[in-house]
Design an enzyme around this catalytic site. Sequence first.
Site, PDB file in Angstrom:
ATOM      1  N   ASN A  35       0.906  -1.230  -0.091  1.00 46.24           N
ATOM      2  CA  ASN A  35       0.042  -0.052   0.071  1.00 46.24           C
ATOM      3  C   ASN A  35       0.948   1.091  -0.163  1.00 46.24           C
ATOM      4  O   ASN A  35       1.239   1.612   0.913  1.00 46.24           O
ATOM      5  CB  ASN A  35      -1.151  -0.064   1.066  1.00 46.24           C
ATOM      6  CG  ASN A  35      -1.837   1.240   1.185  1.00 46.24           C
ATOM      7  OD1 ASN A  35      -2.104   1.765   0.092  1.00 46.24           O
ATOM      8  ND2 ASN A  35      -2.496   1.679   2.331  1.00 46.24           N
ATOM      9  N   ILE A  36       1.297   1.710  -1.230  1.00 49.15           N
ATOM     10  CA  ILE A  36       1.899   2.665  -1.425  1.00 49.15           C
ATOM     11  C   ILE A  36       1.039   4.110  -0.901  1.00 49.15           C
ATOM     12  O   ILE A  36       0.084   4.281  -1.806  1.00 49.15           O
ATOM     13  CB  ILE A  36       2.629   3.009  -2.501  1.00 49.15           C
ATOM     14  CG1 ILE A  36       3.666   2.063  -2.906  1.00 49.15           C
ATOM     15  CG2 ILE A  36       3.088   4.390  -2.914  1.00 49.15           C
ATOM     16  CD1 ILE A  36       5.142   2.383  -2.290  1.00 49.15           C
ATOM     17  N   CYS A  86      15.264   4.495   0.376  1.00 53.22           N
ATOM     18  CA  CYS A  86      14.394   3.839   1.325  1.00 53.22           C
ATOM     19  C   CYS A  86      15.123   2.548   1.952  1.00 53.22           C
ATOM     20  O   CYS A  86      16.321   3.125   2.280  1.00 53.22           O
ATOM     21  CB  CYS A  86      13.188   3.206   0.711  1.00 53.22           C
ATOM     22  SG  CYS A  86      13.435   2.299  -0.873  1.00 53.22           S
TER      23      CYS A  86
END
Lengths: 198, 198
Positions: free
Chosen positions: B114-115, B139
């Site tokens: 779920n970006i 990231c």
Amino acid sequence: MKVDGFGGGEICAAEEEATPTENPPAPVIGTEENERDGEELFVPPLNFAMVDNGVFRSGFPESANLSFLQSLGLRSVLYLCPEPYPDPINEFLKANEIRLFQFPIDGCKEPFVNIPEETIREALQVVLDARNHPILIHCKRGKHRTGCLVGCLRKLQKWCLSSIFDEYQRFAGAKARVSDQRFMELFDVSSFKYTSFS
Amino acid sequence: MKVDGFGGGEICAAEEEATPTENPPAPVIGTEENERDGEELFVPPLNFAMVDNGVFRSGFPESANLSFLQSLGLRSVLYLCPEPYPDPINEFLKANEIRLFQFPIDGCKEPFVNIPEETIREALQVVLDARNHPILIHCKRGKHRTGCLVGCLRKLQKWCLSSIFDEYQRFAGAKARVSDQRFMELFDVSSFKYTSFS
């Protein structure tokens, strides 16, 4: 639409505000057929990437890539294959006053690989000369010949070998060659002078 | 050794001329243990690359990467994970007056991916602000969260989707996710304003 800088150009407010019930925007003259929401799209060449300030790499450019390449404002192209360019590429270079440096390296396959060291040395000298920037380095697929040249540049930039190989493999993928990596490892950069590109 | 610019620093003539019979050069204070021919080597972070002028991407930086990161002259870092930094990274940022923008996105695995769109929107706004450049986006592995943000930037730069996906896949490799690519495809860039970075 004015095309400037790397993937440049501003979003056109008029295009943003267009609704489906209005007439579609007129096609942009001189561009390819790639559109999204009526806007011209850029099509970077295969394996395109930015190497450093003013230095780009890619595979062989096709006609669809020309408006994107124009947006880079290239001053020169470093072409690492022996084959002559097709007419559209030659015309593009001429129209945009882009200087061509061609260093013919045969695209041999393993185990008949032979990256000629002297040719790479001459090509690297062209890349290091900021007067040639912005410059696009390319071969056929942007993997082996381009990968070796960029790897030699990285060596000059004092990258450790594992990072050089990591970058090489990112572009070469399943076609990565041990012989190319050995070439980069053995390449002696002590005769070159490098100051960071700005 | 002065470190300036991207992978910067000049080749030191004194080091070049050193022969094996002479005393080895003294270790450079404050650098890592990576050397080749007595010269300090740069260790870029995992999956490091230049995205555009003043914009870089990578995986999580380790201590070994700090002298390389210092050479980039970063003004800010855009960190896309919820975890706090280890002390050496916090100290590096403080010592180099690098501003941290942290946008916590969980590193979920498929099919629980779920970006969060709003977070990517805020992060993209930071990337677009040239006052934050040079900026490093990272990231954990430089594949999914970073890949999605860079993909949204490419969309704003009007790259066609196939080129955006090609770039995404170059970094994600075998870990490429259809859900990430769908996210980029559906991401609406019409509210952003982009002028090329210089």
